[in-house]
Design a protein around this motif. Structure first.
Motif, PDB file in Angstrom:
ATOM      1  N   ARG A 156       0.915  -1.431   0.024  1.00  0.00           N
ATOM      2  CA  ARG A 156      -0.086   0.014   0.156  1.00  0.00           C
ATOM      3  C   ARG A 156       0.832   1.112  -0.012  1.00  0.00           C
ATOM      4  NH1 ARG A 156      -3.560  -0.518   4.760  1.00  0.00           N
ATOM      5  NH2 ARG A 156      -4.790  -1.830   3.414  1.00  0.00           N
ATOM      6  N   PHE A 157       1.914   1.171   0.947  1.00  0.00           N
ATOM      7  CA  PHE A 157       2.779   2.334   0.906  1.00  0.00           C
ATOM      8  C   PHE A 157       3.968   2.444  -0.271  1.00  0.00           C
ATOM      9  CE2 PHE A 157       1.410   3.065   5.596  1.00  0.00           C
ATOM     10  CZ  PHE A 157       0.398   3.802   5.174  1.00  0.00           C
ATOM     11  N   ARG A 158       4.199   1.121  -0.878  1.00  0.00           N
ATOM     12  CA  ARG A 158       5.238   0.806  -1.678  1.00  0.00           C
ATOM     13  C   ARG A 158       6.550   1.093  -0.911  1.00  0.00           C
ATOM     14  NH1 ARG A 158       3.125   4.537  -6.984  1.00  0.00           N
ATOM     15  NH2 ARG A 158       1.081   3.209  -7.343  1.00  0.00           N
ATOM     16  N   LEU A 159       6.677   0.283   0.069  1.00  0.00           N
ATOM     17  CA  LEU A 159       7.995   0.394   0.807  1.00  0.00           C
ATOM     18  C   LEU A 159       8.631  -0.924   0.889  1.00  0.00           C
ATOM     19  CD1 LEU A 159       6.162   1.461   4.249  1.00  0.00           C
ATOM     20  CD2 LEU A 159       7.658   3.038   2.587  1.00  0.00           C
ATOM     21  N   ASN A 160      10.023  -0.997   1.135  1.00  0.00           N
ATOM     22  CA  ASN A 160      10.972  -1.976   1.043  1.00  0.00           C
ATOM     23  C   ASN A 160      11.808  -1.752   2.079  1.00  0.00           C
ATOM     24  OD1 ASN A 160      10.212  -3.188  -1.580  1.00  0.00           O
ATOM     25  ND2 ASN A 160      10.721  -1.274  -2.566  1.00  0.00           N
ATOM     26  N   VAL A 161      12.570  -2.599   2.131  1.00  0.00           N
ATOM     27  CA  VAL A 161      13.504  -2.733   3.384  1.00  0.00           C
ATOM     28  C   VAL A 161      14.395  -1.544   3.224  1.00  0.00           C
ATOM     29  CG1 VAL A 161      15.607  -3.753   4.731  1.00  0.00           C
ATOM     30  CG2 VAL A 161      13.415  -5.119   3.949  1.00  0.00           C
ATOM     31  N   GLY A 162      14.608  -0.855   4.311  1.00  0.00           N
ATOM     32  CA  GLY A 162      15.610   0.540   4.239  1.00  0.00           C
ATOM     33  C   GLY A 162      14.642   1.643   4.124  1.00  0.00           C
ATOM     34  N   ASP A 163      13.514   1.597   3.664  1.00  0.00           N
ATOM     35  CA  ASP A 163      12.550   2.849   3.568  1.00  0.00           C
ATOM     36  C   ASP A 163      12.178   3.287   5.160  1.00  0.00           C
ATOM     37  OD1 ASP A 163      12.774   2.918   0.890  1.00  0.00           O
ATOM     38  OD2 ASP A 163      10.668   1.889   0.462  1.00  0.00           O
ATOM     39  N   LYS A 164      11.777   4.533   5.094  1.00  0.00           N
ATOM     40  CA  LYS A 164      11.393   5.032   6.488  1.00  0.00           C
ATOM     41  C   LYS A 164       9.869   5.237   6.497  1.00  0.00           C
ATOM     42  CE  LYS A 164      15.709   7.089   7.638  1.00  0.00           C
ATOM     43  NZ  LYS A 164      16.097   6.090   8.560  1.00  0.00           N
ATOM     44  N   LEU A 165       9.321   5.326   7.522  1.00  0.00           N
ATOM     45  CA  LEU A 165       7.904   5.856   7.651  1.00  0.00           C
ATOM     46  C   LEU A 165       7.577   6.114   9.120  1.00  0.00           C
ATOM     47  CD1 LEU A 165       5.329   2.750   8.104  1.00  0.00           C
ATOM     48  CD2 LEU A 165       7.935   2.538   8.380  1.00  0.00           C
TER      49      LEU A 165
END
Length: 414
Positions: A156-165
């Motif tokens: 949903r957020f288009r996140l991968n390992v290493g991204d921040k939220l």
């Protein structure tokens, strides 16, 4: 070998080639319909059992079976865990903290259930480590504010390992509103996928980070999470443990958070079973039409049997035996074929997918990527028993009519 008259003639009528071939055809279709109804019930209920097993293993493998929650933050969780492990139903006890909040990323937000865990001990009570698709659970380090999110959230957020939220949690304050939001930047260190709604509603952080966000000491936890042998005994087990620990502790269990889901699944299985039972009932009561035709066809035979001394009870028993044989044979055939189909339905669907080149259960659409099946002996016994009983009841009225035939009248119009 001696056989009662009613059984001898009833089974002979079942095997005999009748003059009226339409009657034989109706008899055969009744048997086939009953077999198909029993087969369908066994296969469908086995598939529903399989889905329930999959959902149970995935959802209840992620959420706590039970927790012993402290009224205040627990300073030393190990004595609580030791007390819980004295109960023979408890297989593991680990520290646990739970929070609710909102995840925010580039203007998008979603509610989330945050679980504070100890990665080294989480494997004792959870299956999450077996379902990590990106990163590692061990990458949750105290003080680094790492987070492991579900696959639906990552997509949903288009996140991968290493991204921040950003995690937003409510915090009680002295401000006029009483509650102010607190924001914490998190680093994505892993993504899990268990194939259930938890992939979009649950995230994991380190226990020490959860304590820091709650303004607790690093060693303080909210509760002790338990794994129990019998899931349905979790409310009693956790309640007994909390009572033994005193008024500073209370119990919680999976029935409060996931009970409605499993109650709905149980009700769905019951309703579908009743609907399929109607198919069996229709096939069973086709025996009524078959036996009424047989009675009309055998009017002269009934009259001759009456004139040589057969009683109305024996005449009635003859046709009850005939109808029951049709029902028993149809039910047994359906039962055997249903058991074989239920044991091989997963392999059959896999073969169809390979032959057609199409995925019937795509993992992108469904929570499961195959058709699970779990054959339960109780279901087979119940279904076959229902087939036997309905078949027997269907013979009563035609057999009663046959017993009421007057010999003189039957011979006169035969």
């Amino acid at each position: 070998m001696f056989r009662p008259l009613s059984i001898f003639i009833g089974t002979r009528y079942t095997r005999a080639k009748r003059r009226n071939r339409f009657v034989s055809f109706i008899s055969m279709t009744s048997m086939i319909g009953l077999a198909l109804g029993v087969l369908a019930m066994i296969v469908v209920l086995s598939v529903m059992n399989g889905f329930q097993r999959e959902m149970s293993s995935r959802i209840l493998g992620m959420v706590p079976h039970a927790t012993i929650v402290g009224v205040n933050p627990i300073d030393d969780w190990q004595p609580v865990a030791a007390a819980a492990l004295k109960n023979p139903e408890v297989t593991a006890a680990v520290p646990f903290t739970e929070m609710e909040g909102m995840l925010s990323h580039k203007g998008s937000m979603q509610p989330i259930q945050i679980s504070g865990i100890d990665p080294a001990q989480e494997g004792k009570v959870s299956i999450v480590a077996q379902h990590i698709v990106q990163g590692r659970l061990d990458d949750l380090k105290p003080g680094e504010y790492g987070v492991v999110i579900g696959e639906i959230t990552a997509r949903r957020f288009r996140l991968n390992v290493g991204d921040k939220l950003t995690l937003i949690v409510p915090e009680v304050s002295t401000a006029p509103g009483g509650i102010t939001p607190r924001m914490q930047r998190l680093n994505v260190v892993g993504v899990f996928k268990v194939g259930a709604e938890l992939d979009g509603s649950m995230a994991l952080i380190h226990l020490a980070d959860a304590a820091q966000m709650q303004h607790w000491q690093p060693n303080q936890v909210q509760s002790v999470r338990l794994a129990v042998k019998d899931l349905y005994a979790a409310p009693k087990v956790s309640g007994d443990i909390a009572t033994g620990l005193g008024a500073d502790y209370k119990a919680d269990d999976w029935t409060h958070t996931q009970g409605s889901l499993f109650s709905a699944m149980k009700m769905e299985k019951t309703m579908i079973g009743l609907l399929l039972l109607m198919i069996v009932a229709v096939a069973a009561f086709n025996i009524i039409a078959t036996l009424i035709m047989v009675v009309n066809d055998k009017g002269a035979d009934i009259a001759i049997l009456r004139t040589i001394g057969a009683t109305p009870r024996q005449i009635m028993a003859i046709f009850m035996v005939q109808g029951t044989v049709i029902g028993v044979v149809g039910t047994l055939i359906g039962g055997v074929l249903g058991v074989i189909a239920a044991l091989n339905v997963s392999a059959l669907v896999g073969w169809l997918e390979r032959v057609s080149g199409q995925h019937i259960f795509s993992s992108d659409v469904y929570f499961v990527s195959n058709l699970p099946s779990e054959l339960q002996r109780g279901d087979v016994v119940l279904i076959c028993s229902a087939g036997f009983i309905l078949s027997f009841l269907a013979t009563v009225y035609p057999a009663w009519r046959a017993a009421k035939i007057e010999p003189a009248q039957a011979l006169r119009y035969s």
